[in-house]
Design an enzyme around this catalytic site. Sequence first.
Site, mmCIF file in Angstrom:
data_model
loop_
_atom_site.group_PDB
_atom_site.id
_atom_site.type_symbol
_atom_site.label_atom_id
_atom_site.label_comp_id
_atom_site.label_asym_id
_atom_site.label_seq_id
_atom_site.Cartn_x
_atom_site.Cartn_y
_atom_site.Cartn_z
ATOM 1 N N GLY A 1 0.821 -1.208 0.000
ATOM 2 C CA GLY A 1 0.000 0.000 0.000
ATOM 3 C C GLY A 1 0.855 1.258 0.000
ATOM 4 C CB THR A 2 3.957 2.141 1.856
ATOM 5 O OG1 THR A 2 3.378 1.825 3.118
ATOM 6 C CG2 THR A 2 4.871 3.333 1.997
ATOM 7 C CD GLN B 1 -6.802 -0.630 7.681
ATOM 8 O OE1 GLN B 1 -7.539 -1.585 7.917
ATOM 9 N NE2 GLN B 1 -5.531 -0.607 8.062
ATOM 10 C CB SER C 1 -1.899 -3.377 1.215
ATOM 11 O OG SER C 1 -0.850 -4.088 1.810
ATOM 12 C CB ALA C 2 -2.209 -8.989 -0.640
ATOM 13 C CG HIS C 3 -0.168 -6.862 4.822
ATOM 14 N ND1 HIS C 3 -0.275 -6.428 6.123
ATOM 15 C CD2 HIS C 3 0.282 -5.785 4.119
ATOM 16 C CE1 HIS C 3 0.112 -5.156 6.202
ATOM 17 N NE2 HIS C 3 0.443 -4.741 5.003
ATOM 18 C CB THR D 1 11.353 -10.237 -12.274
ATOM 19 O OG1 THR D 1 12.398 -10.004 -13.220
ATOM 20 C CG2 THR D 1 10.678 -11.572 -12.564
ATOM 21 C CG ASN E 1 -4.678 3.656 9.655
ATOM 22 O OD1 ASN E 1 -4.948 4.756 9.161
ATOM 23 N ND2 ASN E 1 -3.579 3.462 10.367
ATOM 24 C CB CYS F 1 2.290 8.975 25.720
ATOM 25 S SG CYS F 1 3.952 9.341 26.066
HETATM 26 N N1 PLP Z 1 -2.679 3.085 4.183
HETATM 27 C C1 PLP Z 1 -3.398 2.655 5.234
HETATM 28 C C2 PLP Z 1 -4.719 3.283 5.515
HETATM 29 C C3 PLP Z 1 -2.933 1.626 6.049
HETATM 30 O O1 PLP Z 1 -3.659 1.203 7.097
HETATM 31 C C4 PLP Z 1 -1.667 1.042 5.744
HETATM 32 C C5 PLP Z 1 -1.108 -0.009 6.616
HETATM 33 O O2 PLP Z 1 -1.314 -0.005 7.820
HETATM 34 C C6 PLP Z 1 -0.969 1.514 4.627
HETATM 35 C C7 PLP Z 1 -1.496 2.524 3.872
HETATM 36 C C8 PLP Z 1 0.340 0.917 4.233
HETATM 37 O O3 PLP Z 1 0.153 -0.347 3.678
HETATM 38 P P1 PLP Z 1 1.374 -1.378 3.547
HETATM 39 O O4 PLP Z 1 1.569 -1.971 4.911
HETATM 40 O O5 PLP Z 1 0.912 -2.391 2.572
HETATM 41 O O6 PLP Z 1 2.536 -0.610 3.080
#
Ligand code: PLP
Length: 383
Positions: free
Chosen positions: A71-72, A180, A200-202, A238, A152, A331
């Site tokens: 996702g990032t 999410q 993001s698959a995980h 690849t 999230n 915190c």
């Molecule tokens: N965006 C959101 C809203 C997320 O919750 C997350 C992961 O926690 C990400 C992006 C990043 O995804 P990834 O862990 O696949 O890089």
Amino acid sequence: MNKIYFDNAATTKIDSVVIDQMQKVMIENYGNPNSTHSHGRSSRTLIEKARKTIANEFNVSASEIYFTSCGTESDNMVLISAVRDLDVKTIVTSKIEHKAVLNVVDFLKETESIEIVYVDILENGLIDYDHLENILENCKRKSLVSLMHINNEIGSILDLEKVGNLCKKFNSLFHSDTVQSIGKYKFNLSDLNIDFIVGSAHKFHGPKGIGFVYINKKLNLNPFIIGGNQERGMRAGTESVHNIVGMQTAFENSYSNLDANNKHILNLKLNFIKSIKKSIPGIKFNGSCDDNINSSFSILNVCLPVNEDRSILLEFNLDIKGISCSRGSACQSGTNQGSHVLNSILSIDDLKKPSLRFSFSKYNKHEEIIEVVSALKEFVNSN
Ligand code: PLP
């Protein structure tokens, strides 16, 4: 000890059918998908089938889906490319976005002198749509709105249709971080005015290290990772065939069981709310997470009526009982900076109390809720 996993917004347990498919691919389909021989062609077929599966679900064409590592990376690709290739000069976002957006936007501000405008967040964790309209109405330069679908940390939901219509009215591009919500919500991208979404698959019971981005075909972007011609030249390297097939399997699994899974998860959340309210008077729900219209059915973020000095003990207490959830208070251990999301919506008094995020999946059970609520009650009462 039975371990309890209530941190599904961080990551999810991989489905066993996904592991089976991935293993099969690793054993049988090791050919490089860019090779023209039969070994290569069979890997290529798997990749294109996965792309089509995702595109069909969203009602878009396969050429609008690109595979990435997470996702990032997808968020980076959208934001950086929009500035570099689409002449975006203003990014409209919010202070409660994921760091995969916030830190990229900061980077673009520093390196490309992009203007960043933050939409106000209401106390209930929703964005102020009137403020967004006002920003877009007064924006003189080419803009991109980047607002997440499901937050999230507190689960607040963005009205994608409403924001899409505003973007259309004021000629702005629209990116939504849907990390999410993929695998939990249906998207008909042909009906929505949206230019980019990411997955993001995980987060939906697939493997780590694989994601995707949808890019509306009317937009022409230059390569994001330069090298070979993979992903139609947009992202060289690849392809990770087993991960792509793993993501496809998890994706299909999620969407074919969507209603039953969502119902189960919503019932878990409702049960949690009911039982924690009864057990811990003074409990507060952060944002609008106890409201099922404005908040995702899978995320609950609570603020406990506990003194600041006992916060650290709470985490320890749950951990030794085998309960995994996420700390989301002012915190955070180690960083001292706290949650940027809670900092944006909570009062100073509530920020001093510990907040916890519980996020549920199809694998959770009602008995686990009874155990967790009773552990929380015991801790609060031992004050
Ligand atoms: N965006 C959101 C809203 C997320 O919750 C997350 C992961 O926690 C990400 C992006 C990043 O995804 P990834 O862990 O696949 O890089």
